[in-house]
Design an enzyme around this catalytic site. Structure first.
Site, PDB file in Angstrom:
ATOM      1  N   THR A  21     -48.628  56.941  15.707  1.00  0.00           N
ATOM      2  CA  THR A  21     -48.239  56.089  14.556  1.00  0.00           C
ATOM      3  C   THR A  21     -47.065  55.239  14.561  1.00  0.00           C
ATOM      4  OG1 THR A  21     -46.546  58.002  14.216  1.00  0.00           O
ATOM      5  CG2 THR A  21     -48.620  58.463  13.308  1.00  0.00           C
ATOM      6  N   ASP A  22     -47.008  54.404  13.457  1.00  0.00           N
ATOM      7  CA  ASP A  22     -45.937  53.260  13.413  1.00  0.00           C
ATOM      8  C   ASP A  22     -44.708  54.247  12.754  1.00  0.00           C
ATOM      9  OD1 ASP A  22     -46.501  53.726  10.450  1.00  0.00           O
ATOM     10  OD2 ASP A  22     -47.487  51.672  10.525  1.00  0.00           O
ATOM     11  N   ALA A  23     -43.761  53.491  12.508  1.00  0.00           N
ATOM     12  CA  ALA A  23     -42.511  53.977  11.747  1.00  0.00           C
ATOM     13  C   ALA A  23     -42.734  54.707  10.663  1.00  0.00           C
ATOM     14  CB  ALA A  23     -41.377  52.964  11.611  1.00  0.00           C
ATOM     15  N   VAL A  26     -47.850  56.427  10.045  1.00  0.00           N
ATOM     16  CA  VAL A  26     -49.576  55.852   9.788  1.00  0.00           C
ATOM     17  C   VAL A  26     -49.775  55.390  10.983  1.00  0.00           C
ATOM     18  CG1 VAL A  26     -51.006  54.148   8.515  1.00  0.00           C
ATOM     19  CG2 VAL A  26     -48.997  55.170   7.254  1.00  0.00           C
TER      20      VAL A  26
END
Length: 150
Positions: A21-23, A26
């Protein structure tokens, strides 16, 4: 070799981890391609072929081209099902249609098509698939798909 029953689509189940995931929690878009690569590898394994064994025999599969469409986000801890359906079988290549769906609601998250070429490990030039591998895939090609190059 474990054969899959006709009409039963192949799907690889996996979980979304923090590293995917990103920050914002997601799934980062390129990681869907990783999920799909794993499903193609597991598809081969289910047919009785390991990528490491094929490589030892001088045979590699490389992605020639890819296309992906993103529909909805997967999030941290989601469980997803990743399909790997062969839609076209040629002498030295396979076309896969793949989907990533969330298990809880069956939502389509991402879909794509991938042309995967069979090449020699020594020169990366196209190479015909071994007959046993071609036969295994031919038995799995779904309805409405084509088998070319016979």
């Amino acid at each position: 070799m474990r054969a899959q029953y006709a009409g039963q689509p192949f799907a690889h189940r996996c979980r979304v981890y923090y590293e995917d995931t990103d920050a914002g929690g997601v799934v980062y878009y390129v990681n869907y391609l990783k999920f799909m690569e794993r499903a193609r590898t597991e598809r081969l394994r289910e047919l009785g072929f390991a990528q490491s064994t094929l490589a030892g025999e001088g045979l590699l599969f490389v992605v020639h081209s890819s296309e992906a469409r993103y529909h909805a986000p997967a999030r941290l801890d989601d469980e997803v099902l990743v399909s790997a359906e062969v839609t076209e079988l040629n002498r030295a290549s396979l076309r896969f249609r793949q989907q990533v769906r969330r298990v809880t609601d069956n939502a389509l998250l991402c879909e794509g098509q991938f042309l995967v070429a069979c090449v020699g490990a020594d020169n990366f030039k196209p190479r015909a698939m071994p007959p046993s591998l071609r036969t295994a895939f031919a038995e799995q090609v779904g309805t409405g798909t084509s088998t070319a190059g016979e």
